[in-house]
Design a protein around this motif. Sequence first.
Motif: not given
Lengths: 207, 468
Positions: A68-69, A95, A117
């Motif tokens: 994930g980010p 992302p 994303a």
Amino acid sequence: MKAVRVIEGRAVPLERADVDTDQIIPSDWLKRVERTGFGRGLFSEWRDDPSFVLNDARYAGATVLVAGPRFGTGSSREHAVWALMDYGFGAVIAPSFGDIFRNNSSKQGLVIAQLDATDVEELVALIKDDPSRLVVVDVERMQVEVPASGWSRPFALEAMTRERLLNGWDDIGLTLRHEGEITSYETRTSAPTLEGIFDDAGHVVAH
Amino acid sequence: MAARTLYEKIWDEHLVAAPEGESAIMYVDLHLVHEVTSPQAFDGLRLGGRGVRRPDRTLATADHNVPTDPLSVPVKDPVSRRQLEALEENCEEFGITVFPRGHENQGIVHVIGPELGVTQPGMTIVCGDSHTSTHGAFAALAFGIGTSEVEHVLATQTLPQQRAKTMAVVVEGPAPEGVSAKDIVLAIVATLGTGGGAGYVVEYRGQAIRDLSMEGRMTLCNMSIEAGARAGLVAVDETTIEYLRGRPGVASGDEFERAAARWREFVSDDDAVFDQTVTLDAADLAPYITWGTNPAQVVALDGVVPDPADFSDPDVASTTQRSLTYMGLAPGTPIKEIPVDVVFIGSCTNSRIEDLRAAAGVARGHHVAPTVRALVVPGSHRVKRQAEEEGLDQVFLAAGFEWREPGCSMCLGMNPDQLTPGQRSASTSNRNFEGRQGRGGRTHLVSPVVAAATAILGRFATSDEVSS
Ligand code: SF4
């Protein structure tokens, strides 16, 4: 560092945001003076949980991590990169990434592929749909691909980082080509040194 | 010449080479080294047959790993001991000044640089530690690096670097009574988010920043990395210069005045343009605390634990839920009703003399709640000695706090100072990540005065709740 052209293999989805370097490798592991053997400490606080994705047999032997980010924020510990690589990962797709982590990765040859994303979400869906699908991270062509699904997305790499990965260049060697400029800078800088502040035992010299 | 920001001035001055199609090469004026991120770098030098280019620009101290037990107690953990010994051996081999455990100048790397006066305006400073941004309080461009880069700096005294973007964070007006530098920076991190500063060097500006002491500015710059920025800066003013006067690393007499005149140039030009500007009104600020597992999850002490249902973004809602589960908190609980088990006053964020004075001011004449273990860990031996001269150790001890030897301690729980699973802490450090202070530990970041008040009342509290 070793040259890297393509990383291919299974990918494992780590669907969490803000995975900081304390999670990647807890501080207990930082006491060691060696550079190898950190794979056992990778995500060690999460790996006790049988439902943690790295414990899922379907993803065993994965070489690509999809996260994930803001992956790798926090502490500067390069041990995080060593742990990921020692465990067997050659590329991380997310992302966004922590700055220092991204830098550390480029020094070690861990490929950092930043995708939007929504593209990461698509990729995660493809992997979860069939964990045995091969994922390819191609440094030379700067593409992430899932050949079986005909899915591919470009990612950006700084020109120099790409060259260094492809050629396995050593940063120090690259910089030392500028030895003359460093020496000449040193003759003109007025920035103070530590000269004369401490004695041999590190005590402050009275002045 | 076009108007430049402070960052651009320092950058321009340290450019060694800017080869076409490659990263620029930046000169490093001062390299700080500690035991955790350096052993593999020294090994790399040996393997490559390289030396340390500028031992006179390199300074080492033990900090992350040292126990905070009395110095007469040996380091029990053999792995830690080996790493501490390796630092001394490496520094001996390569001719680097080092402060081992117990040395009069030893302490947390970001505490000793400034207090020894070796951190100076306009310098470039790096260290294998992300909180190197602390030194930006002196208008020095300072940032954390990884071990490969540590080796690179040891070998070449330079780093390949990309020029960063510039961000001004302006905190306008005076801060209200009871709002400390820690509260200001928690508000900034909450505003920017954990990634908001990525790619930027942040310059903190505005009256609330100018009003801060050097200690306060260090607290502020320290947590720049928590908003994703690699470096934070505060321009030089008379506060900076007066702090440096008389420190061991600075000149004296006329030479000091000449240095000070040069330092005064390390400010952004009036018409310099930042790539981005974020403005906060100091009047809106209050004492803050983190409730979750990243440092942007901040709420006022007077507030309540947030409810995941309040967030329309499903990702934020699920992250919030995950954090609350880890932290063992129910939505809507008033912060001031949450009991704590451990209070930690220390770390490179808040372990300087001013922090200890502030905490002692709250603790004086009171006693730590019977359910709480409270530790005070001074940032360095110099801080510890000064605190003892001022009698602060006696204030803490009389109030039931532990008064320990300096080091990073419970900030990262590498030494024996750790939380046990499920324990809740009020901590003056900078990271509330899962397990940061010990496996399963639950960390809430606060200022020194909030930490002291919390220790006394056994639940999160502001200092005005403790009668003086
Ligand atoms: S006190 Fe904490 S944040 Fe600061 S240098 Fe030590 S471990 Fe890092």
